[in-house]
Design an enzyme around this catalytic site. Structure first.
Site, mmCIF file in Angstrom:
data_model
loop_
_atom_site.group_PDB
_atom_site.id
_atom_site.type_symbol
_atom_site.label_atom_id
_atom_site.label_comp_id
_atom_site.label_asym_id
_atom_site.label_seq_id
_atom_site.Cartn_x
_atom_site.Cartn_y
_atom_site.Cartn_z
ATOM 1 N N TYR A 127 26.673 -25.138 -5.261
ATOM 2 C CA TYR A 127 25.500 -25.104 -4.550
ATOM 3 C C TYR A 127 25.374 -24.024 -3.592
ATOM 4 C CZ TYR A 127 20.833 -27.419 -3.021
ATOM 5 O OH TYR A 127 19.524 -27.492 -2.632
ATOM 6 N N LYS B 102 20.043 -25.504 3.250
ATOM 7 C CA LYS B 102 19.578 -27.011 3.405
ATOM 8 C C LYS B 102 19.926 -27.770 4.558
ATOM 9 C CE LYS B 102 17.134 -27.576 -0.669
ATOM 10 N NZ LYS B 102 15.761 -27.130 -0.575
#
Ligand code: 0WD
Length: 254
Positions: free
Chosen positions: A155, A162
């Site tokens: 990720y 995020k």
């Protein structure tokens, strides 16, 4: 009379009928909301227009969040069409897929900035414009992922973006609360969408969730839609600055 009867709002990030934004749009339309959609570029326009027609939604044009003029144009159209809005959904993220695999430490400055701009800053950019149209208060929602809180394989830079997005939810909630505007995020478990297919080993991540979440399954866009309905409707009127997990409970075990 549904929960969203009389409410109007903008949903950004429908790419196709697998998009999380589409699950949210359906849940809101089923509850009586009037919806406006944007699309990113002509290729997606052809996908979004028939989907909008299915919901009786309007399409307010092309919006690429890296182009402030295209954001302004969309909000101008909304102002001319409806005068005010009650909700905003931001379901947009992007990073070079070469950096959604391997090591975070190898991230380039260029893709770091691009990922932050599209996946984090754009929510603030649209919140600035939406605030002006939320004259009777409102509710704003973005989408995040557990990779903001914990290291998830592949990720990488998106996890960093995020984390910043989740922090911005809290700052926006604090700034906009005075105007009766709530700001929240749904942290969704992994779902097979176009964006997700860019993440390394995504199928393995889905399988891992099927075996290891408390509910022993992954979540659907309909389930994310229903949680969004709660946060965007008056049911969520006491909730702001919240990161609501819709992840079959993975965050309590992972
Ligand atoms: O597992 C998942 N799918 C999860 C997604 C788990 C948790 C969170 N999320 C988040 C994503 O990070 C994103 O913020 O949900 C949001 C929606 O993503 P999605 O529904 O998974 O993906 P998709 O259907 O691909 O929609 C994202 C869309 C873009 O699609 P593509 O695939 O063409 O990049 O974001 C839009 C675009 O329509 N988008 C942009 N819109 C305006 N300007 C831009 C841009 N520059 N870049 C991407």
């Amino acid at each position: 009379q549904g929960l969203m009867a009389g409410k109007r709002g903008l949903i950004m990030g429908v790419a196709n009928n697998r998009s999380i934004a589409w699950g949210i749009a359906k849940a809101l339309a089923d509850s009586g909301a009037e919806i406006a959609l944007t699309y990113q570029g002509d290729a997606l326009r052809k996908r979004v227009e028939p989907l909008a027609a299915d919901l009786g939604a309007i399409v307010v044009g092309h919006c690429d969040v890296t182009d402030p003029q295209s954001i302004d144009a969309v909000f101008k159209t909304l102002e001319q069409t409806w005068g005010k809005i009650d909700f905003l959904v931001h379901a947009i993220a992007f990073s070079d897929k070469d950096e959604l695999t391997g090591r975070y430490v190898d991230t380039t400055a260029e893709n770091f900035s691009q990922t932050m701009q599209i996946s984090c800053y754009s929510f603030t950019a649209v919140a600035q414009r939406a605030e002006k149209l939320m004259t009777d208060g409102g509710s704003m929602l973005t989408l995040t992922y557990y990779g903001a809180e914990k290291v998830m394989p592949h990720y990488n830079v998106m996890g960093v973006a995020k984390a910043a997005l989740e922090a911005s939810v809290r700052y926006l909630a604090a700034d906009l609360g005075k105007n009766k505007i709530r700001v929240n995020a749904v942290s969704a478990g992994p779902i097979k969408t176009l964006a997700a297919s860019g993440i390394g080993d995504f199928r393995y991540i889905l399988k891992w969730n099927e075996h290891n979440t408390p509910l022993r399954r992954t979540v659907t866009i309909e389930e994310v839609g229903d949680a969004a309905l709660f946060l965007l409707s008056d049911l969520g009127r006491g909730v702001t600055g919240e990161i609501q997990h819709v992840d079959s409970g993975y965050h309590v075990v992972g």
